[in-house]
Scaffold this motif. Structure first.
Motif, PDB file in Angstrom:
ATOM      1  N   ARG A   7       0.793  -1.180   0.019  1.00 25.46           N
ATOM      2  CA  ARG A   7      -0.056  -0.107   0.024  1.00 25.46           C
ATOM      3  C   ARG A   7       0.997   1.223  -0.038  1.00 25.46           C
ATOM      4  N   MET A  63       0.956   4.121  -2.819  1.00 26.19           N
ATOM      5  CA  MET A  63       0.807   5.692  -2.726  1.00 26.19           C
ATOM      6  C   MET A  63       1.883   6.265  -2.815  1.00 26.19           C
ATOM      7  N   LEU A 113      -2.675  12.861  -0.048  1.00 32.44           N
ATOM      8  CA  LEU A 113      -2.093  11.472  -0.393  1.00 32.44           C
ATOM      9  C   LEU A 113      -0.527  11.382   0.412  1.00 32.44           C
ATOM     10  N   ILE A 126       0.177   8.930   3.369  1.00 35.73           N
ATOM     11  CA  ILE A 126       1.576   8.308   3.712  1.00 35.73           C
ATOM     12  C   ILE A 126       2.209   8.331   4.948  1.00 35.73           C
TER      13      ILE A 126
END
Length: 258
Positions: free
Chosen positions: A73, A77, A105, A109
């Motif tokens: 993931r 990302m 985003l 993260i």
């Protein structure tokens, strides 16, 4: 837990010497039972170590799966963030919506990073524990194998010692028998001496009986001779004198001696 460890725990702290003495006494009283119990404890300890390894392996597998999922993931990302950044760099206008999306985003993260780092630390810690557990398991397995080998050798030694003891006892018994045979002449000599003594005693008894018999006969004969005048005269004649000899006869007899 081994027999020694159990004994120490049972009698309390500070009882290591007492535990060792008690264990030694138990081994002396029933060596095979004590060693069998000790081996059983070692096997149980080994099984427990094996179960711990299995649990650590399962935990490590779960942690890696979780880490791989989060890392995947995170990688996705990061790729998306870099793509947005390229779009922003290439866009001549309408950058603000892209920048807002990028900021959102990046914030997500940043939230993932601590969890990702912690998962990595957990994996490293579990791997370290697993290596330690595997080393301990190997050591326990080696100790158990060595203990079984030593027990086998000890049993063989006991069997050989028992056989040697039996042989020694047989040799001693044979030596006693041989000693008895060699000493038999002495025993025979003793018996012969006793028999000789008994024979001499019997012979002496017989001699005394014969003498008494002769004495009885002699006394009986003398009495008869005294009572019988003919025997008395014959006895006197045999003695060289006559019964009721005169003085002249006696003188003549004395003159014949010259």
């Amino acid at each position: 837990m081994s027999l020694l460890s159990f004994t120490k725990c049972f009698i309390g702290a500070g009882g290591e010497q007492a535990a060792t003495a008690l264990t030694t006494a138990m081994v002396k009283m029933a060596p095979e039972t004590a060693t069998a119990a000790e081996l059983k404890n070692m096997e149980q300890d080994l099984d427990a170590a094996g179960q711990l390894i299995s649990r650590l392996q399962r935990e490590l597998s779960d942690e890696r799966h979780a880490y791989d999922a989060i890392n995947a993931r995170y990688t996705q990302m990061m790729g998306a963030a870099e793509n947005l950044q390229h779009q922003i760099d290439a866009a001549g206008f309408l950058k603000e919506p892209l920048q807002a999306s990028l900021a959102t985003l990046v914030a997500k993260i940043e939230e993932i990073v601590p969890e990702l780092d912690q998962d990595k630390k957990d994996i490293d810690a579990t791997q370290a524990l697993l290596r330690e557990a595997e080393a301990a398991y190997q050591a326990k397995a080696t100790a158990l194998t060595g203990a079984k080998a030593k027990l086998t050798r000890a049993k063989n030694d006991m069997a050989h010692a028992t056989l040697e003891e039996q042989r020694a006892a047989s040799r001693a018994e044979t030596a006693r028998a041989v000693a008895g045979l060699s000493g038999g002449s002495g025993s025979s000599t003793g018996i012969n001496v006793a028999l000789d003594a008994m024979t001499r005693t019997a012979q002496a008894t017989r001699d005394r009986a014969a003498a008494l018999d002769m004495k009885a006969k002699a006394l009986s004969g003398a009495k008869t001779a005294e009572e019988d005048p003919n025997i008395a005269a014959a006895m006197a004649a045999a003695a060289g004198t006559a019964a009721n000899a005169t003085v002249a006869d006696r003188l003549a007899a004395l003159q014949q001696r010259k």
